[in-house]
Design an enzyme around this catalytic site. Structure first.
Site, PDB file in Angstrom:
ATOM      1  N   ASP A  65      35.803  25.111  45.755  1.00 46.16           N
ATOM      2  CA  ASP A  65      36.723  25.537  46.816  1.00 46.16           C
ATOM      3  C   ASP A  65      38.120  25.096  46.391  1.00 46.16           C
ATOM      4  OD1 ASP A  65      37.622  26.417  49.431  1.00 46.16           O
ATOM      5  OD2 ASP A  65      37.712  24.316  50.035  1.00 46.16           O
ATOM      6  N   SER A  66      39.109  25.463  47.190  1.00 51.17           N
ATOM      7  CA  SER A  66      40.479  25.029  46.905  1.00 51.17           C
ATOM      8  C   SER A  66      40.674  23.542  47.235  1.00 51.17           C
ATOM      9  CB  SER A  66      41.456  25.860  47.727  1.00 51.17           C
ATOM     10  OG  SER A  66      41.198  25.671  49.101  1.00 51.17           O
ATOM     11  N   CYS A 100      34.250  29.181  49.230  1.00 49.03           N
ATOM     12  CA  CYS A 100      35.614  29.501  49.645  1.00 49.03           C
ATOM     13  C   CYS A 100      35.635  30.994  49.985  1.00 49.03           C
ATOM     14  CB  CYS A 100      36.551  29.198  48.483  1.00 49.03           C
ATOM     15  SG  CYS A 100      38.231  29.783  48.718  1.00 49.03           S
ATOM     16  N   GLU A 140      43.187  19.539  55.723  1.00 48.38           N
ATOM     17  CA  GLU A 140      43.493  18.730  54.537  1.00 48.38           C
ATOM     18  C   GLU A 140      44.225  17.438  54.939  1.00 48.38           C
ATOM     19  OE1 GLU A 140      42.696  19.144  51.228  1.00 48.38           O
ATOM     20  OE2 GLU A 140      41.538  20.955  51.627  1.00 48.38           O
ATOM     21  N   CYS A 159      36.567  30.800  56.845  1.00 40.76           N
ATOM     22  CA  CYS A 159      37.236  29.904  55.889  1.00 40.76           C
ATOM     23  C   CYS A 159      36.429  28.620  55.931  1.00 40.76           C
ATOM     24  CB  CYS A 159      38.682  29.636  56.306  1.00 40.76           C
ATOM     25  SG  CYS A 159      39.478  28.326  55.331  1.00 40.76           S
ATOM     26  N   HIS A 169      37.118  25.688  55.424  1.00 36.79           N
ATOM     27  CA  HIS A 169      37.779  24.533  56.050  1.00 36.79           C
ATOM     28  C   HIS A 169      37.521  24.500  57.568  1.00 36.79           C
ATOM     29  CE1 HIS A 169      40.090  24.173  52.343  1.00 36.79           C
ATOM     30  NE2 HIS A 169      40.629  23.055  52.792  1.00 36.79           N
TER      31      HIS A 169
HETATM   32  N1  DGL Z   1      38.528  27.028  52.155  1.00 30.14           N
HETATM   33  C1  DGL Z   1      39.043  28.214  51.602  1.00 30.14           C
HETATM   34  C2  DGL Z   1      38.502  29.445  52.278  1.00 30.14           C
HETATM   35  O1  DGL Z   1      37.357  29.421  52.676  1.00 30.14           O
HETATM   36  C3  DGL Z   1      40.474  28.266  51.173  1.00 30.14           C
HETATM   37  C4  DGL Z   1      41.545  27.723  52.033  1.00 30.14           C
HETATM   38  C5  DGL Z   1      42.873  27.772  51.332  1.00 30.14           C
HETATM   39  O2  DGL Z   1      42.980  27.161  50.265  1.00 30.14           O
HETATM   40  O3  DGL Z   1      43.801  28.442  51.801  1.00 30.14           O
HETATM   41  O4  DGL Z   1      39.137  30.451  52.371  1.00 30.14           O
END
Ligand code: DGL
Length: 267
Positions: A10-11, A73, A152, A184, A186
């Site tokens: 993931d990011s 992600c 984050e 997402c 996150h």
């Molecule tokens: N967690 C990621 C997603 O599911 C990326 C969030 C990001 O880096 O903008 O899209």
């Protein structure tokens, strides 16, 4: 039997919500996790940039001899899955398909909300797959980019998080949706805040569990699962120092891990 680990990326910390489900569903599998903390967020980047980053990460994961890769992600899954599958020979899984599957199972009134990063929403990946399955379903999609920064930062349950959620989500609630896809990885870390904002009549769909099940089914069918006696090992890598990574790791996985820093541009 295949004793090699599964690569997950993931990011940043978002993919840990997928790792958590994988640890439950695939308790004997070794996992290598990569969080691209140096280049986060992905959601504001172009398809080309996200695809370039994702290819570098898969190259890195291949140096760890992974047997499969899970793109934990939505941004990379919706923008780069096809390119990755065309470039690499190992099995690669995204999270969008399982999110769609869960949304189809959840909605009764056929009004589905999708929230994700700007790049995920722009890709229309969710809309396309939902329309293919059932074109009578109305989809209401909304980018919520600030959620990633909140997570984050570890601000998952405070006044700023609640106000942000209210601002982003009120228009979706007004559309009478009965399920909301957390598009997402996150966002499940904000589940409490999002749930309280939209109310209990809207079911929150997190693609993570279904993704873990999909990976298990595949590995099992291909006889690629590790042996049941294996005591799983989990390794974490990030591309830059991130103070909050350790904290969110503890919060998401209920255990402290020490991530190692990798120069991902070298891959
Ligand atoms: N967690 C990621 C997603 O599911 C990326 C969030 C990001 O880096 O903008 O899209």
């Amino acid at each position: 039997m295949d004793t090699r680990p599964i690569g997950v990326f993931d990011s940043g910390v978002g993919g840990l919500t997928v790792v958590k489900q994988m640890m439950k569903t695939l308790p004997h599998e070794n996992i290598i996790y990569f969080g691209d903390t140096a280049r986060l967020p992905y959601g504001t980047k172009s398809k080309n940039a996200v695809t370039k980053f994702s290819k570098q990460i898969v190259r890195f994961l291949l140096t760890k001899d992974v047997k499969a890769v899970v793109i934990a992600c939505n941004t990379a899954s919706s923008n780069s899955l096809e390119a990755l599958r065309q470039t690499f020979e190992i099995p690669i899984f995204g999270v969008v398909k399982s999110g769609v599957k869960e949304a189809l199972r959840s909605t009764k009134n056929k009004r589905v909300g999708i929230i994700g990063t700007a790049a995920t929403i722009r890709s229309k990946a969710y809309e396309r797959l939902i329309a293919q399955a059932d074109d009578s379903i109305q989809v209401y999609a909304k980018p919520c980019p600030l959620f990633v920064s909140l997570v984050e930062e570890g601000w998952t349950d405070n006044a700023v998080a609640r106000l942000t959620a209210e601002n982003y989500l009120k228009e979706l609630v007004a559309e009478d949706i009965d399920c909301l896809v957390l598009g997402c990885t996150h966002y499940p870390l904000l589940k409490k805040c999002i749930g309280e904002t939209v109310g209990e009549n809207i079911n929150l769909v997190d693609p993570a569990k279904a993704t873990a099940k999909m990976v298990k089914a595949f590995l099992s069918e291909k006889k690629m699962l590790h042996k049941k006696e294996n005591v799983a090992e989990h390794f974490f890598y990030i591309s830059d120092a991130a103070d909050t990574f350790d904290m969110m790791c503890k919060k998401a996985l209920k255990k402290a891990y020490s991530p190692e820093i990798v120069d991902i541009e070298a891959y």
